[in-house]
Write an enzyme that holds these catalytic residues in place. Structure first.
Site, PDB file in Angstrom:
ATOM      1  N   ASP A  67       0.812  -1.213   0.000  1.00 57.31           N
ATOM      2  CA  ASP A  67       0.000   0.000   0.000  1.00 57.31           C
ATOM      3  C   ASP A  67       0.848   1.266   0.000  1.00 57.31           C
ATOM      4  O   ASP A  67       2.062   1.224   0.211  1.00 57.31           O
ATOM      5  CB  ASP A  67      -0.971   0.008   1.197  1.00 57.31           C
ATOM      6  CG  ASP A  67      -0.344  -0.513   2.493  1.00 57.31           C
ATOM      7  OD1 ASP A  67       0.902  -0.556   2.574  1.00 57.31           O
ATOM      8  OD2 ASP A  67      -1.088  -0.867   3.413  1.00 57.31           O
ATOM      9  N   ASN A 136      -7.921  -2.759  13.751  1.00 54.78           N
ATOM     10  CA  ASN A 136      -9.314  -3.055  13.387  1.00 54.78           C
ATOM     11  C   ASN A 136      -9.407  -4.281  12.482  1.00 54.78           C
ATOM     12  O   ASN A 136     -10.445  -4.533  11.882  1.00 54.78           O
ATOM     13  CB  ASN A 136      -9.946  -1.833  12.696  1.00 54.78           C
ATOM     14  CG  ASN A 136      -9.195  -1.431  11.433  1.00 54.78           C
ATOM     15  OD1 ASN A 136      -8.243  -2.106  11.013  1.00 54.78           O
ATOM     16  ND2 ASN A 136      -9.616  -0.346  10.812  1.00 54.78           N
ATOM     17  N   HIS A 138      -7.499  -4.758   9.742  1.00 51.11           N
ATOM     18  CA  HIS A 138      -7.156  -4.548   8.333  1.00 51.11           C
ATOM     19  C   HIS A 138      -5.855  -5.262   7.975  1.00 51.11           C
ATOM     20  O   HIS A 138      -4.990  -5.482   8.818  1.00 51.11           O
ATOM     21  CB  HIS A 138      -7.130  -3.059   7.953  1.00 51.11           C
ATOM     22  CG  HIS A 138      -5.984  -2.254   8.463  1.00 51.11           C
ATOM     23  ND1 HIS A 138      -6.102  -0.913   8.778  1.00 51.11           N
ATOM     24  CD2 HIS A 138      -4.687  -2.553   8.709  1.00 51.11           C
ATOM     25  CE1 HIS A 138      -4.933  -0.444   9.185  1.00 51.11           C
ATOM     26  NE2 HIS A 138      -4.053  -1.426   9.154  1.00 51.11           N
ATOM     27  N   GLU A 143      -9.741  -1.978   4.802  1.00 51.17           N
ATOM     28  CA  GLU A 143     -10.411  -1.644   6.052  1.00 51.17           C
ATOM     29  C   GLU A 143     -11.697  -2.473   6.207  1.00 51.17           C
ATOM     30  O   GLU A 143     -12.218  -3.002   5.220  1.00 51.17           O
ATOM     31  CB  GLU A 143     -10.778  -0.153   6.039  1.00 51.17           C
ATOM     32  CG  GLU A 143      -9.575   0.793   5.963  1.00 51.17           C
ATOM     33  CD  GLU A 143      -8.851   0.964   7.299  1.00 51.17           C
ATOM     34  OE1 GLU A 143      -8.604  -0.021   8.001  1.00 51.17           O
ATOM     35  OE2 GLU A 143      -8.519   2.116   7.626  1.00 51.17           O
TER      36      GLU A 143
END
Ligand code: F6R
Length: 245
Positions: A67, A136, A138, A143
């Site tokens: 990313d 979370n 990810h 996400e």
């Protein structure tokens, strides 16, 4: 899934580096999928040490990163291209023209994503994909969502990710709100996956990802369907998972 539970961050980083190093030794022209963030820093340090000791040769390795922040250039010290240069590429004999990171400055997001998918298609399949795990759930910047996205896409970062990543920036306003990320489909196509986790802050999400239901609300849970996943963590991060094992 193979699980290595190491006593602390240092030993878990050494274990992870050993797995990455084994890949490079077994297949010198391998494709490594790489991650940024604080978790892999120790493993990258150990890879550099092994390279300097003459144990590793990266000259034929290709890498594709997961990313990049949208809007940051490769020479911005918060960009993931910059991170990779500083934490690994500048210190080993990898050919930088064979290291790929999404183009954070690309004007047309759709083109950035299509171009990156084409790179993954052309250079792939990824032999070994390194992943960290977001608080979370990810992986990359996939996400929590209502669907698993297949290909590279541009995401709006969640408040929890912005909160977690602000530690790397001077001010919270400086944290980019969007990023380009490899999709879940591409991650799942890697032949092998190595996911690394550290610290008790990750203990709950590790247990949810690997013991809970497979759902795009916890993107890493999809890894339960991959046939060759190795989870390397320290006791603090794996505590909840191991309790239930
Ligand atoms: C970064 C990435 C992210 C991180 C995750 C964990 O390339 O893909 O998914 O792996 O946010 O970050 P750290 O390691 O900083 O806790």
């Amino acid at each position: 899934m193979k699980i290595y539970c190491e006593k602390d961050y240092k030993t878990m980083s050494r274990r992870a580096a050993g797995i990455l190093a084994a890949q490079v030794i077994l297949k010198p022209d391998c494709v490594l999928g790489l991650a940024t963030g604080s978790t892999p820093e120790g493993a990258y340090e150990e890879l550099i040490r092994r390279y300097q000791a003459g144990e590793l040769d990266f000259s034929k390795v290709t890498s594709v990163n997961l990313d990049e922040y949208k809007g940051l250039s490769g020479d911005n010290d918060q960009s993931y291209r910059y991170f990779m240069n500083v934490h690994l590429f500048n210190h080993v004999n990898i050919d930088k023209s064979r290291t790929f990171v999404p183009d954070g400055l690309g004007e047309d997001p759709e083109k950035v994503c299509a171009d990156y998918d084409e790179i993954i298609r052309r250079e792939g399949p990824v032999d070994l994909q390194l992943l960290g795990l977001g608080n979370n759930g990810h992986i990359g910047f996939n996400e929590p969502a209502s669907v698993f996205e297949k290909g590279t896409h541009c995401v709006d970062l969640t408040e929890s990710t912005i909160e977690a990543n602000k530690r790397f920036f001077e001010k919270e306003e400086d944290v980019p709100r969007q990023a380009f990320t490899m999709g879940i489909g591409s991650i799942m196509q890697a032949k092998k996956i190595l996911i690394i986790v550290s610290g008790e802050g990750k203990a709950d999400i590790v247990a949810r990802a690997f013991r809970g239901p497979v759902t795009p609300e916890v993107p890493a849970s999809i890894l339960q369907f991959h046939r060759d996943v190795t989870l390397v963590g320290d006791e603090a991060a794996l505590g909840n998972l191991m309790k239930n094992y």
